[in-house]
Design a protein around this motif. Structure first.
Motif, mmCIF file in Angstrom:
data_model
loop_
_atom_site.group_PDB
_atom_site.id
_atom_site.type_symbol
_atom_site.label_atom_id
_atom_site.label_comp_id
_atom_site.label_asym_id
_atom_site.label_seq_id
_atom_site.Cartn_x
_atom_site.Cartn_y
_atom_site.Cartn_z
ATOM 1 N N VAL A 4 0.825 -1.214 0.000
ATOM 2 C CA VAL A 4 0.000 0.000 0.000
ATOM 3 C C VAL A 4 0.865 1.273 0.000
ATOM 4 O O VAL A 4 0.511 2.270 -0.650
ATOM 5 C CB VAL A 4 -1.012 -0.037 1.181
ATOM 6 C CG1 VAL A 4 -0.335 0.002 2.522
ATOM 7 C CG2 VAL A 4 -2.024 1.086 1.079
ATOM 8 N N PHE A 5 2.013 1.240 0.682
ATOM 9 C CA PHE A 5 2.840 2.451 0.723
ATOM 10 C C PHE A 5 3.593 2.653 -0.596
ATOM 11 O O PHE A 5 3.814 3.801 -1.007
ATOM 12 C CB PHE A 5 3.781 2.427 1.928
ATOM 13 C CG PHE A 5 3.065 2.668 3.250
ATOM 14 C CD1 PHE A 5 1.714 2.990 3.302
ATOM 15 C CD2 PHE A 5 3.750 2.587 4.458
ATOM 16 C CE1 PHE A 5 1.050 3.215 4.513
ATOM 17 C CE2 PHE A 5 3.103 2.811 5.677
ATOM 18 C CZ PHE A 5 1.751 3.117 5.701
ATOM 19 N N CYS A 6 3.974 1.566 -1.279
ATOM 20 C CA CYS A 6 4.546 1.726 -2.628
ATOM 21 C C CYS A 6 3.502 2.346 -3.554
ATOM 22 O O CYS A 6 3.836 3.163 -4.432
ATOM 23 C CB CYS A 6 5.021 0.384 -3.183
ATOM 24 S SG CYS A 6 6.638 -0.133 -2.550
ATOM 25 N N LYS A 7 2.232 1.965 -3.349
ATOM 26 C CA LYS A 7 1.162 2.529 -4.184
ATOM 27 C C LYS A 7 0.988 4.024 -3.923
ATOM 28 O O LYS A 7 0.683 4.789 -4.838
ATOM 29 C CB LYS A 7 -0.150 1.779 -3.944
ATOM 30 C CG LYS A 7 -0.123 0.403 -4.587
ATOM 31 C CD LYS A 7 -1.420 -0.346 -4.392
ATOM 32 C CE LYS A 7 -1.301 -1.709 -5.095
ATOM 33 N NZ LYS A 7 -2.348 -2.642 -4.662
ATOM 34 N N ILE A 8 1.196 4.458 -2.677
ATOM 35 C CA ILE A 8 1.157 5.900 -2.384
ATOM 36 C C ILE A 8 2.343 6.589 -3.063
ATOM 37 O O ILE A 8 2.201 7.651 -3.681
ATOM 38 C CB ILE A 8 1.132 6.140 -0.852
ATOM 39 C CG1 ILE A 8 -0.255 5.756 -0.303
ATOM 40 C CG2 ILE A 8 1.485 7.588 -0.508
ATOM 41 C CD1 ILE A 8 -0.393 5.812 1.206
ATOM 42 N N VAL A 9 3.526 5.961 -3.000
ATOM 43 C CA VAL A 9 4.725 6.524 -3.652
ATOM 44 C C VAL A 9 4.472 6.680 -5.160
ATOM 45 O O VAL A 9 4.791 7.712 -5.759
ATOM 46 C CB VAL A 9 5.960 5.621 -3.401
ATOM 47 C CG1 VAL A 9 7.130 6.039 -4.280
ATOM 48 C CG2 VAL A 9 6.354 5.661 -1.924
ATOM 49 N N ASN A 10 3.849 5.652 -5.769
ATOM 50 C CA ASN A 10 3.620 5.663 -7.227
ATOM 51 C C ASN A 10 2.418 6.501 -7.649
ATOM 52 O O ASN A 10 2.164 6.652 -8.844
ATOM 53 C CB ASN A 10 3.365 4.224 -7.735
ATOM 54 C CG ASN A 10 4.554 3.334 -7.489
ATOM 55 O OD1 ASN A 10 5.677 3.821 -7.384
ATOM 56 N ND2 ASN A 10 4.319 2.035 -7.379
ATOM 57 N N ASN A 84 8.623 3.703 15.432
ATOM 58 C CA ASN A 84 8.745 2.707 14.365
ATOM 59 C C ASN A 84 8.308 1.357 14.919
ATOM 60 O O ASN A 84 8.935 0.829 15.845
ATOM 61 C CB ASN A 84 10.182 2.605 13.844
ATOM 62 C CG ASN A 84 10.347 1.422 12.905
ATOM 63 O OD1 ASN A 84 10.979 0.428 13.264
ATOM 64 N ND2 ASN A 84 9.769 1.501 11.734
ATOM 65 N N ASN A 85 7.225 0.810 14.397
ATOM 66 C CA ASN A 85 6.799 -0.539 14.758
ATOM 67 C C ASN A 85 7.524 -1.509 13.837
ATOM 68 O O ASN A 85 7.457 -1.373 12.617
ATOM 69 C CB ASN A 85 5.277 -0.671 14.606
ATOM 70 C CG ASN A 85 4.527 0.230 15.568
ATOM 71 O OD1 ASN A 85 4.998 0.490 16.673
ATOM 72 N ND2 ASN A 85 3.375 0.720 15.158
ATOM 73 N N CYS A 86 8.234 -2.462 14.437
ATOM 74 C CA CYS A 86 9.093 -3.356 13.650
ATOM 75 C C CYS A 86 8.675 -4.807 13.877
ATOM 76 O O CYS A 86 8.775 -5.308 15.009
ATOM 77 C CB CYS A 86 10.545 -3.130 14.046
ATOM 78 S SG CYS A 86 11.707 -4.191 13.165
ATOM 79 N N GLY A 87 8.202 -5.451 12.818
ATOM 80 C CA GLY A 87 7.863 -6.873 12.886
ATOM 81 C C GLY A 87 6.579 -7.140 13.656
ATOM 82 O O GLY A 87 5.892 -6.224 14.120
ATOM 83 N N GLU A 88 6.263 -8.415 13.765
ATOM 84 C CA GLU A 88 4.969 -8.813 14.327
ATOM 85 C C GLU A 88 4.796 -8.366 15.781
ATOM 86 O O GLU A 88 3.799 -7.745 16.138
ATOM 87 C CB GLU A 88 4.828 -10.330 14.220
ATOM 88 C CG GLU A 88 3.381 -10.766 14.298
ATOM 89 C CD GLU A 88 3.209 -12.238 14.011
ATOM 90 O OE1 GLU A 88 4.033 -12.802 13.261
ATOM 91 O OE2 GLU A 88 2.262 -12.815 14.556
ATOM 92 N N ASP A 89 5.783 -8.666 16.632
ATOM 93 C CA ASP A 89 5.658 -8.277 18.041
ATOM 94 C C ASP A 89 5.693 -6.757 18.205
ATOM 95 O O ASP A 89 5.178 -6.226 19.193
ATOM 96 C CB ASP A 89 6.764 -8.918 18.892
ATOM 97 C CG ASP A 89 6.462 -10.385 19.210
ATOM 98 O OD1 ASP A 89 5.404 -10.894 18.776
ATOM 99 O OD2 ASP A 89 7.294 -11.023 19.895
ATOM 100 N N GLY A 90 6.313 -6.073 17.262
ATOM 101 C CA GLY A 90 6.347 -4.611 17.307
ATOM 102 C C GLY A 90 5.051 -3.969 16.839
ATOM 103 O O GLY A 90 4.899 -2.754 16.912
ATOM 104 N N THR A 93 1.994 -3.437 10.814
ATOM 105 C CA THR A 93 0.960 -4.010 9.934
ATOM 106 C C THR A 93 1.274 -3.763 8.463
ATOM 107 O O THR A 93 0.920 -4.579 7.622
ATOM 108 C CB THR A 93 -0.433 -3.430 10.266
ATOM 109 O OG1 THR A 93 -0.396 -2.013 10.130
ATOM 110 C CG2 THR A 93 -0.864 -3.799 11.681
ATOM 111 N N VAL A 94 1.907 -2.647 8.147
ATOM 112 C CA VAL A 94 2.283 -2.370 6.755
ATOM 113 C C VAL A 94 3.774 -2.662 6.611
ATOM 114 O O VAL A 94 4.613 -2.054 7.291
ATOM 115 C CB VAL A 94 1.975 -0.908 6.365
ATOM 116 C CG1 VAL A 94 2.431 -0.644 4.929
ATOM 117 C CG2 VAL A 94 0.479 -0.617 6.508
#
Ligand code: AMP
Ligand code: ZN
Length: 118
Positions: A4-10, A84-90, A93-94
């Motif tokens: 979804v964020f690549c789609k915002i970039v594009n 910054n949320n990093c990985g599943e435990d962090g 979601t994106v």
């Protein structure tokens, strides 16, 4: 790639953008968790902070400078939080590296409630 964020970039999907340059984009979060809540992402698809290398991490310093400039424009002189949320435990979601900037009120700390442990 279905990111979804690549789609915002594009420009494939719209975003309420605050700032953009050749390396990063800043836009308001769809589901704000504070009076001011925006995200800053690198244009390059980097999955998370956990796959940073000396090569692809150069954009991080730039992003932090961009955050400071946007914070001045948004009158966040009383402070804000960069998350910054990093990985599943962090709680990530994106799966495209992003920094949350939360402000506009005094935020509670810590985010982890030990008393809720079983
Ligand atoms: P995280 O849980 O750290 O991966 O955060 C992802 C964030 O992206 C959440 O706060 C979502 O509300 C936000 N988000 C997801 N899709 C969009 C979108 N299209 N535009 C703006 N924010 C989004
Ligand atoms: Zn991406």
């Amino acid at each position: 790639m279905d990111c979804v964020f690549c789609k915002i970039v594009n420009g494939e999907i719209p975003a309420n953008k605050l700032y953009e340059d050749d390396k990063c984009v800043a836009f308001y979060d769809l589901a704000p968790q504070a009076p001011v809540h925006f995200l800053v992402i690198p244009k390059e698809h980097i999955e998370s902070a956990n796959v940073l290398t000396e090569e692809n991490a150069k954009v991080i310093g730039h992003i932090f400078c961009v955050i400071a400039n946007i914070a001045k424009k948004l009158n966040l002189e009383n402070g804000y939080r960069i998350v910054n949320n990093c990985g599943e435990d962090g709680g990530q979601t994106v799966k495209h590296l992003h920094f949350h900037i939360l402000g506009g009120k005094a935020l509670s700390w810590p985010p982890y409630d030990k008393s809720a442990e079983v």
